[in-house]
Every structure is written in C-alpha cells, then in structure tokens.
Design a protein around this motif. Structure first.
Motif, PDB file in Angstrom:
ATOM      1  N   PRO A   1       0.843  -1.187   0.000  1.00  0.00           N
ATOM      2  CA  PRO A   1       0.000   0.000   0.000  1.00  0.00           C
ATOM      3  C   PRO A   1       0.884   1.244   0.000  1.00  0.00           C
ATOM      4  O   PRO A   1       2.055   1.197   0.356  1.00  0.00           O
ATOM      5  CB  PRO A   1      -0.785  -0.132   1.311  1.00  0.00           C
ATOM      6  CG  PRO A   1       0.049  -1.009   2.171  1.00  0.00           C
ATOM      7  CD  PRO A   1       0.711  -1.964   1.240  1.00  0.00           C
ATOM      8  N   GLU A   2       0.328   2.355  -0.385  1.00  0.00           N
ATOM      9  CA  GLU A   2       1.081   3.607  -0.438  1.00  0.00           C
ATOM     10  C   GLU A   2       1.653   3.916   0.940  1.00  0.00           C
ATOM     11  O   GLU A   2       0.939   3.890   1.937  1.00  0.00           O
ATOM     12  CB  GLU A   2       0.148   4.740  -0.876  1.00  0.00           C
ATOM     13  CG  GLU A   2       0.871   6.063  -1.072  1.00  0.00           C
ATOM     14  CD  GLU A   2      -0.065   7.142  -1.581  1.00  0.00           C
ATOM     15  OE1 GLU A   2       0.332   8.308  -1.543  1.00  0.00           O
ATOM     16  OE2 GLU A   2      -1.194   6.808  -2.001  1.00  0.00           O
ATOM     17  N   PRO A   3       2.967   4.141   1.021  1.00  0.00           N
ATOM     18  CA  PRO A   3       3.578   4.374   2.337  1.00  0.00           C
ATOM     19  C   PRO A   3       3.042   5.630   2.996  1.00  0.00           C
ATOM     20  O   PRO A   3       2.757   6.621   2.333  1.00  0.00           O
ATOM     21  CB  PRO A   3       5.067   4.504   2.017  1.00  0.00           C
ATOM     22  CG  PRO A   3       5.111   4.932   0.584  1.00  0.00           C
ATOM     23  CD  PRO A   3       3.950   4.258  -0.079  1.00  0.00           C
ATOM     24  N   ARG A   4       2.895   5.576   4.332  1.00  0.00           N
ATOM     25  CA  ARG A   4       2.384   6.716   5.094  1.00  0.00           C
ATOM     26  C   ARG A   4       3.502   7.471   5.795  1.00  0.00           C
ATOM     27  O   ARG A   4       3.270   8.518   6.374  1.00  0.00           O
ATOM     28  CB  ARG A   4       1.365   6.239   6.147  1.00  0.00           C
ATOM     29  CG  ARG A   4       0.225   5.391   5.609  1.00  0.00           C
ATOM     30  CD  ARG A   4      -0.751   6.237   4.827  1.00  0.00           C
ATOM     31  NE  ARG A   4      -1.473   7.166   5.682  1.00  0.00           N
ATOM     32  CZ  ARG A   4      -2.338   8.085   5.224  1.00  0.00           C
ATOM     33  NH1 ARG A   4      -2.547   8.202   3.921  1.00  0.00           N
ATOM     34  NH2 ARG A   4      -2.981   8.890   6.051  1.00  0.00           N
ATOM     35  N   ASN A   5       4.718   6.922   5.795  1.00  0.00           N
ATOM     36  CA  ASN A   5       5.857   7.631   6.376  1.00  0.00           C
ATOM     37  C   ASN A   5       7.147   7.070   5.795  1.00  0.00           C
ATOM     38  O   ASN A   5       7.146   5.996   5.177  1.00  0.00           O
ATOM     39  CB  ASN A   5       5.853   7.531   7.905  1.00  0.00           C
ATOM     40  CG  ASN A   5       6.201   6.145   8.408  1.00  0.00           C
ATOM     41  OD1 ASN A   5       7.359   5.734   8.316  1.00  0.00           O
ATOM     42  ND2 ASN A   5       5.213   5.415   8.931  1.00  0.00           N
ATOM     43  N   ASN A   6       8.210   7.794   5.986  1.00  0.00           N
ATOM     44  CA  ASN A   6       9.532   7.338   5.528  1.00  0.00           C
ATOM     45  C   ASN A   6      10.535   7.334   6.674  1.00  0.00           C
ATOM     46  O   ASN A   6      11.739   7.518   6.460  1.00  0.00           O
ATOM     47  CB  ASN A   6      10.036   8.247   4.405  1.00  0.00           C
ATOM     48  CG  ASN A   6      10.396   9.652   4.906  1.00  0.00           C
ATOM     49  OD1 ASN A   6       9.846  10.096   5.911  1.00  0.00           O
ATOM     50  ND2 ASN A   6      11.293  10.348   4.210  1.00  0.00           N
ATOM     51  N   LEU A   7      10.034   7.145   7.904  1.00  0.00           N
ATOM     52  CA  LEU A   7      10.909   7.198   9.071  1.00  0.00           C
ATOM     53  C   LEU A   7      11.939   6.077   8.997  1.00  0.00           C
ATOM     54  O   LEU A   7      11.592   4.926   8.713  1.00  0.00           O
ATOM     55  CB  LEU A   7      10.099   7.078  10.364  1.00  0.00           C
ATOM     56  CG  LEU A   7       9.080   8.199  10.618  1.00  0.00           C
ATOM     57  CD1 LEU A   7       8.306   7.912  11.901  1.00  0.00           C
ATOM     58  CD2 LEU A   7       9.758   9.557  10.697  1.00  0.00           C
ATOM     59  N   PRO A   8      13.207   6.392   9.252  1.00  0.00           N
ATOM     60  CA  PRO A   8      14.232   5.337   9.193  1.00  0.00           C
ATOM     61  C   PRO A   8      14.010   4.301  10.287  1.00  0.00           C
ATOM     62  O   PRO A   8      13.552   4.622  11.390  1.00  0.00           O
ATOM     63  CB  PRO A   8      15.538   6.104   9.394  1.00  0.00           C
ATOM     64  CG  PRO A   8      15.159   7.375  10.072  1.00  0.00           C
ATOM     65  CD  PRO A   8      13.775   7.715   9.589  1.00  0.00           C
TER      66      PRO A   8
ATOM     67  N   GLN B   1      11.609   9.373  17.614  1.00  0.00           N
ATOM     68  CA  GLN B   1      10.802   8.548  18.511  1.00  0.00           C
ATOM     69  C   GLN B   1       9.417   9.159  18.697  1.00  0.00           C
ATOM     70  O   GLN B   1       8.403   8.450  18.698  1.00  0.00           O
ATOM     71  CB  GLN B   1      11.512   8.409  19.864  1.00  0.00           C
ATOM     72  CG  GLN B   1      10.950   7.323  20.772  1.00  0.00           C
ATOM     73  CD  GLN B   1      11.307   5.929  20.298  1.00  0.00           C
ATOM     74  OE1 GLN B   1      12.146   5.766  19.408  1.00  0.00           O
ATOM     75  NE2 GLN B   1      10.675   4.911  20.866  1.00  0.00           N
ATOM     76  N   ALA B   2       9.364  10.492  18.862  1.00  0.00           N
ATOM     77  CA  ALA B   2       8.071  11.164  19.009  1.00  0.00           C
ATOM     78  C   ALA B   2       7.251  11.019  17.731  1.00  0.00           C
ATOM     79  O   ALA B   2       6.044  10.748  17.774  1.00  0.00           O
ATOM     80  CB  ALA B   2       8.283  12.636  19.347  1.00  0.00           C
ATOM     81  N   ALA B   3       7.895  11.210  16.575  1.00  0.00           N
ATOM     82  CA  ALA B   3       7.182  11.108  15.302  1.00  0.00           C
ATOM     83  C   ALA B   3       6.646   9.706  15.076  1.00  0.00           C
ATOM     84  O   ALA B   3       5.516   9.516  14.604  1.00  0.00           O
ATOM     85  CB  ALA B   3       8.116  11.520  14.163  1.00  0.00           C
ATOM     86  N   ALA B   4       7.455   8.692  15.420  1.00  0.00           N
ATOM     87  CA  ALA B   4       7.005   7.313  15.236  1.00  0.00           C
ATOM     88  C   ALA B   4       5.798   7.020  16.100  1.00  0.00           C
ATOM     89  O   ALA B   4       4.842   6.355  15.658  1.00  0.00           O
ATOM     90  CB  ALA B   4       8.148   6.359  15.574  1.00  0.00           C
ATOM     91  N   GLY B   5       5.804   7.513  17.324  1.00  0.00           N
ATOM     92  CA  GLY B   5       4.659   7.288  18.199  1.00  0.00           C
ATOM     93  C   GLY B   5       3.415   7.966  17.675  1.00  0.00           C
ATOM     94  O   GLY B   5       2.309   7.401  17.719  1.00  0.00           O
ATOM     95  N   LEU B   6       3.572   9.170  17.155  1.00  0.00           N
ATOM     96  CA  LEU B   6       2.423   9.883  16.604  1.00  0.00           C
ATOM     97  C   LEU B   6       1.887   9.190  15.362  1.00  0.00           C
ATOM     98  O   LEU B   6       0.676   9.135  15.129  1.00  0.00           O
ATOM     99  CB  LEU B   6       2.824  11.329  16.283  1.00  0.00           C
ATOM    100  CG  LEU B   6       3.116  12.200  17.509  1.00  0.00           C
ATOM    101  CD1 LEU B   6       3.835  13.482  17.104  1.00  0.00           C
ATOM    102  CD2 LEU B   6       1.828  12.535  18.253  1.00  0.00           C
ATOM    103  N   ALA B   7       2.777   8.646  14.534  1.00  0.00           N
ATOM    104  CA  ALA B   7       2.337   7.917  13.344  1.00  0.00           C
ATOM    105  C   ALA B   7       1.522   6.696  13.726  1.00  0.00           C
ATOM    106  O   ALA B   7       0.487   6.394  13.121  1.00  0.00           O
ATOM    107  CB  ALA B   7       3.554   7.509  12.510  1.00  0.00           C
TER     108      ALA B   7
END
Length: 817
Positions: A8-15, A57-63
């Motif tokens: 599916p279309e990716p929703r983030n590109n977090l490493p 870490q904050a961004a991943a949790g919000l995602a």
C-alpha cells in the motif's frame, strides 16, 4: 506462480531503528503533547543532546497513534538554504515546476493533507527552514512541523522545546541509584553492543557515574565513551576526560562526520558563530560553574566586544545551545557552559594568545574580588542568608579566582579575596579549605611585607585554623597580625585580633591568659560602637568564665551577646551564641532550659546550612538527650556530628562526638566498644594539644569509672589502648553495620509510618519518593550525605524494605508525594 502484491502507499519514511531508545520518557511525553497543541515545535539543544533521536521517537509514536502521514527530511547534507524546500518536495514526492518557486508548488500540492514533517538539522540552513515553515503553516492548515536545530527557527507560532542532557547520578549515590540513571543506562546499553559488560560493585558504579556526570549526560559523548570501553577500562577513561577531545573518537563510520568524534560535534557549532560570538564564548570559558549577567558583561567584554553588546551575543549563544540559561543547577537566572563546550572554548581562548587569555582571567579575578568584598559585611547582618547562598552559587568561580591569584606577582588581590570569605568558609563548613588557601597566599615570598591586607588575612586564617585544631599556627598568626595592626593604629583590627588570640588560648585551656586580652578588646569594641565585634568578645569572655566554673557569669555575658547579635541582624551568631547559652545551662544542671536553647540553635544552623554550627549543635543537643535519658536519640546526634566533622576536618569536634558515642554506648559491642571510643577521643585531643571542656571531662571520667568497674582494669586498658589507633571512618562503619544487623520490621503498613518513623526519617522518605538523590536530600534538609544514608538504612529496616526503589514506591503508596 505467485504474483507479488504491491505494498500500500507508504504513510511515512521514518528510518528503521538500529539501536534501542533509552530513557527520555518524560521528554517524549512532553514533545508529543506539544505537537498536539502547536503546529511548529522546534527541539533545540546542544550538539549531541539527542534531538534527532527524540524527534524520530516522538514522530514514530504519533504515526502509530493517529495514522497520519509522517515524513522525515534530513537537512544535514545541505549547504544552500534554498535547497530546503527542494529536499522536502523530494521527500513528499512533489514534482518541481519550471519557473515557479518550489515552496509555492509544495504548498499547493500538500493542500489540506494531514501530515507531520520532521525537519532534521536546521541550524546551518535556518533561513531556508524558516521561510518554508512559514509558507507551510500559512498555506496548509493540516500540516504540523517538528524541527531539530541547535538554534530556534524564529518563526511566529514556534514553540521551542529545549532538549536537556540525560539525567546523571549525584555524587554519593549508591550503585542501585547510579545504574538507574538515564545516562548510565545508555552507557551500559551501548557498551554491551561493543561486547563490554560493566561491573556494578559500588566502586565501579561510582566511576561510571562520574564519567557520565563529567560528560554532562550528553548522549553522543556517552555513546563515544561506551565505544572507548572496548579498549580502555572505566577508571582510565575517567582519568583521561580532561583530554576528552583526543579520546572520544571512533563513532559509527556511517554517521555524519560531526557525530564521529566529540571535537567534530563542537566544531560544527563553532563554525556557525560570528566573530564576536566566538570571542564572547572563548572568554566565558574562564568561568567555573554558573555565572550571572553582570559577571558575563565584566569578563566577556573586550576591545572587539563592548560591554553593552555582551548581552546580545550571550543571547545568541543561548539560542545556539552553546550556553545554558535558567535551570542550570547553579541557581535561577544564571548561565553555564557544559564542560565539553567549556574545554573547547578554553582551547580557543588560549589559541588567541597569552595576552587575550590573561586579560580574560584578570577580569574574572577583578570581578570576584569586588564581589567577595561586597559580600563580607553582609555576612554579619540581616541579609546573611541570601549572601551565603549567593556565595554558594559562586563557589567554583571564587576557587578559580583564588587559584589564579596565587600565580600573580602582586599578592594583595588574593589576600583580600580569601580574607573577605572567612565568615563564609566558616559557616558553610569550608574552614580547612579556606585556611589552606590563606596559608598558601600568606606564605608566598611576595606577601611578606607588613601590610594591613596581610594582617586581615592573618586574622582570617587564624580563625579558620582554630576550627581545624591548628592552634599553635593560629596563635602565631594573631601575634604577627597584632604587631602590624598596632603599628598602623587600626583599632578595629586590633580588637578583632585580640578576640581571636583569646579564643585560641581558651581552646588551649588557658582562660587566665585569655581574659586580659578579652577585656582590652571589649574596651576597643565598645568605644568604636561595634555591636558585632563587642558581641564576639562577650561570648568569648563567657567561654572563659565557664571554663573557670562561673556558669552564672557566663550566662549573663552570653545573653548580652545574643542581644547585640540580634541588634546587628546576625542570625548565624545568634544561633551559635544560643548554643553556648544552652551548653552553660546544661553544665549548671538546667536541662529543660538547655534543651530549648540547644534545639533553637540547631534549627537556626540547619536553616542557614551553617555546617560547622551543625557540628557543634548536634553534639551539644546529643549531650542534653543523653543526660535526659534518651541514649538512642543522643547517639544519632553524636553520629551525625562525627560524620560531618570528619568531612570538614574539624578534629576537636570529632573528639567530642567520639566521647558522646562512648557515653551513649548503644551499638558497636558493649563496654569494650565504649572503652575504645574513649581512647580514640583522647588520641585526637592529644594530637591537638587541646583540653576537654569541663562538662564532657566530668561525664567522661564518670563513664570510665563505670566501664572499669564493669570490665576490670586490664580489659578496660586494653580496649582504651586499642582505641588510640581507631580511625573515625572505622567508627562510622561499625555504626552502619549495627544498623544493617538490626532486625527488619515485617511489612509496616503505610498508615503506621508516622508512629514507626521519626519526623526526620519521614522527611527523608518523602524526598526519596520524589526521586531525589542522597546529595539532593542532604542539601534540601541541611544534612550530610552520610546522615541521609543512615536515615535511609533505618527506614528500610523499620519498614522491611529491600531497596531504595522499594522505599520510594512505599512512599508513593503511603501518599507522601
């Protein structure tokens, strides 16, 4: 044949994470909450503070929580601010349109999409980041931005979150508390990835705690230190931290260059500074610990930076996370350089040449000399508590200034500076340190001229040496000072020297020789209209009268001295003199009156954190408790006095505390232990050439007679002789073992705490439950760290708890926080 199903279309590109995220629970929660409240949050902080990791870490949790798009834009490789919008457009897969600004295209393409963009490493392309952030915030109502930068973006609506260093253990924490600290947990985790397993005995844990503390809890520095543990043991690593830029290298080869060594991390920040900002930062490196704005303006100004411009440059350095401001651990509204930054800036100052470095250090010495001389008269007046605290905050700088003065060809500034601090040295328990500094300054060849600054330094040194038991040297200093003061006709200084010389004689058991000097000094003090000095001479006369058995006369003089000290507004001397009054009442057999005055005296000493007076107050109140039939309470007070006296080098006070412990005799091994304590006390006093005060002498003689009757002469003499080789540290260790060996309580219920624990133990437990270290608790309650440790051991024993963590949890359950 199986066909591949497209993702599916990716929703983030977090490493993806390649190492564990340690600690930061509170910061993570705060950042997530801020992102929910503000559309632009900037994580600002020193290089290596962990801004990127916290942001990711904050961004991943919000995602995970919202399902919104979350996109990461790494701006570190950029050299042109105009490329910021291009980079973000590439991340969001927005195609550029020829002839049209990229930001406009990006705003139109994003439109009303709900997404979070993490702009990482903005400090070197601030203009580009600020412009793009402003455009997105105004043109895209559902976009939120999370930025990491060593400097804020400066955009309307920006909420700046200062990322702190990781929490480090306090000096004196036990191994359990050290290992629980964030910075230590990070070091342990990263060391394990390098195949290093750390030992957790108390000695090794203390070394590891000091390493993390000296690295200011900076995550990158801690990780580099962990990598070094592959080839360097922790003790050697600690020893080499003064050369941290040479040793803390060898970071990940795939990390950005600025994260591969500690020097590269600071180089990156230094290169972003203007010329005047570099000059100010270099000069600020001469401070030791925190400093205020006035000090910064006095020291950082120079030919290229007028004093009026220092504040602006200082603010820029705070914004760029090279100077800390506010809650620096050194008091409110103060600045501080992290030690890593300070060492780097000091090297830059030295690189400017000897003249520039000498000028900055001379300005530092001049400022703190003026500060100490302004403080001196306030320390004997109504504002003394405020000034004692101000001097506490500046202690590191005062020490640095004294050290510099010792290397100067002119001895006068150093003599004036150290002499001005004598009341502070005494009150805060630094008598040995102050005496040592003054002796070094007075002993310099250039300082031998018979000047008034030398005479004032002599009397200050004599007073401090008297506290440490060096009475012969103190007497010699007084005699020399009197010659100088009489030649100069300085009557106030003459009276002060007579007072000090008489006090030395009294401590040597010579009241007859002391009294004429006291009377002469009193005549001068009254003629000069000096209430403080007259009060000092009166309580010295009361001491002489008490030595000769005139307790009524001693009480009268003491009461008059209290009145004069109250008139002067000197609460410290009021407390000390009330302690003397209580002691005389105790000697006269008025136990109730004595207890009241001794308790009030100790309360004042604790409130002012007057450590030397706490030593006297605890031992005297301990005597009152002993004579009142409360040996357990007495022993606790004697043990506190002994521990604090040992730490401050107050040898005579150690002897009195040892006598008190011998009298109480509650723990340590019965009559034989008391006999050893008597021997230890006599050995200390013999080395000082000091005689015991009459009350303690009488009580000690009675106790020794009792012990001889119980043990027999031979056994008592053997114990007494063995005690003459007993070390004070051994006494404290025996008391600790006795506490540990006591039978533990069986799970005391929270509601029973007020009856099981003493009020002081409840105070300690409340602070343990709040997460404070032993050092923090000691500072808050005006106790020594050893005393806090003993209280905590008693709490664990009484409540049947196995660890500090269990005690903290118990306190929370009991509603103490």
């Amino acid at each position: 044949m199986l066909r591949a199903v497209p993702d599916p279309e990716p929703r983030n590109n977090l490493p993806a994470r390649v190492s564990s995220f340690i600690g930061r629970e509170a910061e993570l929660a705060e950042v997530r909450a801020l992102v929910g409240e503000s559309r632009l949050v900037t994580l600002s902080g020193a290089g290596g503070a962990g801004k990127t990791r916290l942001g990711l870490q904050a961004a991943a949790g919000l995602a995970d929580e919202t399902g919104d798009e979350v996109w990461f834009a790494d701006l570190a490789p950029l050299g042109d601010p105009d490329l910021v919008a291009v980079t973000v457009a590439d991340v969001l897969d927005v195609r550029q349109e020829p002839g049209r600004p990229v930001a406009d295209t990006l705003v139109e393409a994003v439109g009303r999409r709900s997404l979070l963009v993490l702009l990482d490493n903005c400090e070197h392309v601030l203009d580009g980041c600020a412009k793009l952030a402003d455009a997105l915030l105004h043109g895209c109502p559902n976009v939120s931005l999370l930025a990491t930068s060593r400097e804020p973006l400066g955009v309307d609506g920006e909420h700046v979150y200062r990322v702190p260093s990781m929490r480090t253990p306090a000096d004196g924490d036990d191994a359990e508390a050290i290992r629980a600290c964030e910075a230590v947990r990070l070091l342990e985790d990263r060391a394990a990835t390098h195949g290093v397993t750390l030992a957790w005995d108390q000695e090794t844990a203390a070394v590891i705690g000091r390493v993390c503390r000296r690295l200011d809890g900076i995550p990158l520095a801690v990780e580099l230190a962990a990598a070094r543990l592959r080839v360097v043991p922790a003790t050697e690593l600690e020893a080499r931290l003064d050369q941290r830029f040479a040793i803390l290298t060898g970071g990940s080869r795939v990390a950005p260059r600025r994260q591969q060594t500690l020097r590269a991390m600071v180089d990156w920040s230094w290169e972003l500074l203007t010329g005047p900002e570099r000059a100010v930062l270099a000069r600020l490196s001469v401070f030791a610990g925190g400093f205020g704005l006035a000090a910064a303006e006095a020291v950082a100004a120079g030919p290229d930076v007028p004093a009026g411009e220092v504040l602006g440059h200082l603010g820029a350095l705070v914004d760029k996370s090279l100077v800390q401001f506010g809650d620096t651990g050194t008091g409110p509204d103060r600045y501080r350089l992290l030690e890593t930054v300070r060492q780097y800036a000091a090297a830059q100052l030295d690189a400017l040449g000897p003249a520039a470095a000498d000028a900055a250090r001379a300005a530092h010495l001049d400022y703190y000399l003026a500060f100490a001389e302004a403080a001196a008269p306030q320390l004997a007046g109504p504002d003394q508590a405020e000034w004692l605290d101000r001097l506490d905050a500046e202690l590191g700088n005062l020490r640095a200034a004294i050290a510099l003065s010792q290397a100067q060809p002119d001895p006068e500034p150093g003599l004036r500076l150290a002499a001005s601090l004598h009341l502070y040295w005494r009150a805060r328990g630094h008598a040995a340190e102050g005496a040592s500094a003054l002796q070094a300054l007075l002993g310099a060849p250039a300082a031998q001229e018979a000047t008034l600054p030398r005479a004032r330094a002599l009397v200050a040194a004599a007073g401090l040496l008297g506290r440490t038991g060096a009475h012969a040297t103190a007497g010699d200093y007084c005699q020399e000072g009197l010659v100088i003061a009489r030649a100069a006709g300085d009557e106030r200084l003459i009276a002060e020297l007579l007072y000090m010389r008489a006090l030395v004689l009294l401590r040597q058991g010579q009241p007859g020789a002391a009294l004429p000097m006291i009377e002469q000094g009193l005549g001068l003090g009254r003629r000069l209209g000096e209430p403080y000095l007259t009060g000092c001479l009166l309580w010295t006369r009361s001491y002489a009268k008490a030595r000769e058995g005139d307790h009524a006369g001693a009480a009268r003089d003491t009461a008059e001295a209290v009145r004069l000290f109250r008139q002067a507004g000197d609460r410290l001397q009021v407390g000390a003199t009330l302690g003397n009054l209580g002691y005389y009442e105790l000697s006269a057999g008025d136990l109730d009156a004595a207890r009241g005055h001794l308790a009030e005296s100790l309360d004042i000493a604790r409130a002012l954190n007057a450590r030397s007076d706490i030593v006297y107050g605890t031992v005297n109140l301990g005597l009152a408790e002993y004579l009142g039939g409360s040996p357990d309470a007495a022993e606790a007070l004697f043990a506190e006095s002994l521990d604090l006296a040992r730490r401050m080098g107050m040898k005579a006070s150690m002897a009195y505390a040892l006598i008190g412990l011998a009298l109480a005799g509650r723990r340590g091994g019965g009559p034989g232990w008391s006999a050893r304590l008597h021997g230890a006390a006599d050995q200390v006093l013999a080395g000082l050439g000091e005689t015991v005060d009459p009350l303690e002498a009488r009580l000690a003689d009675l106790d020794r007679q009792r012990l001889r009757a119980a043990m027999g002469d031979e056994a008592f003499d053997a114990g007494y002789t063995a005690g003459r080789t007993l070390d004070v540290a051994q006494v404290l260790a025996v008391l600790d073992r006795a506490d540990t060996a006591a039978r533990p309580a069986q799970g005391t219920a929270p509601g029973e705490a007020v009856t099981v624990l003493t009020p002081r133990e409840l105070d300690v437990l409340k602070l343990v439950a709040q997460g404070l270290s032993n050092a923090d608790i000691a500072q808050r309650l005006f106790l020594s760290e050893h005393t806090v440790h003993r209280h905590l051991a008693n709490i664990r024993r009484k409540l049947g708890l196995s660890s500090r963590a269990a005690a903290a949890a118990w306190g929370v359950r009991a509603g103490l926080v």
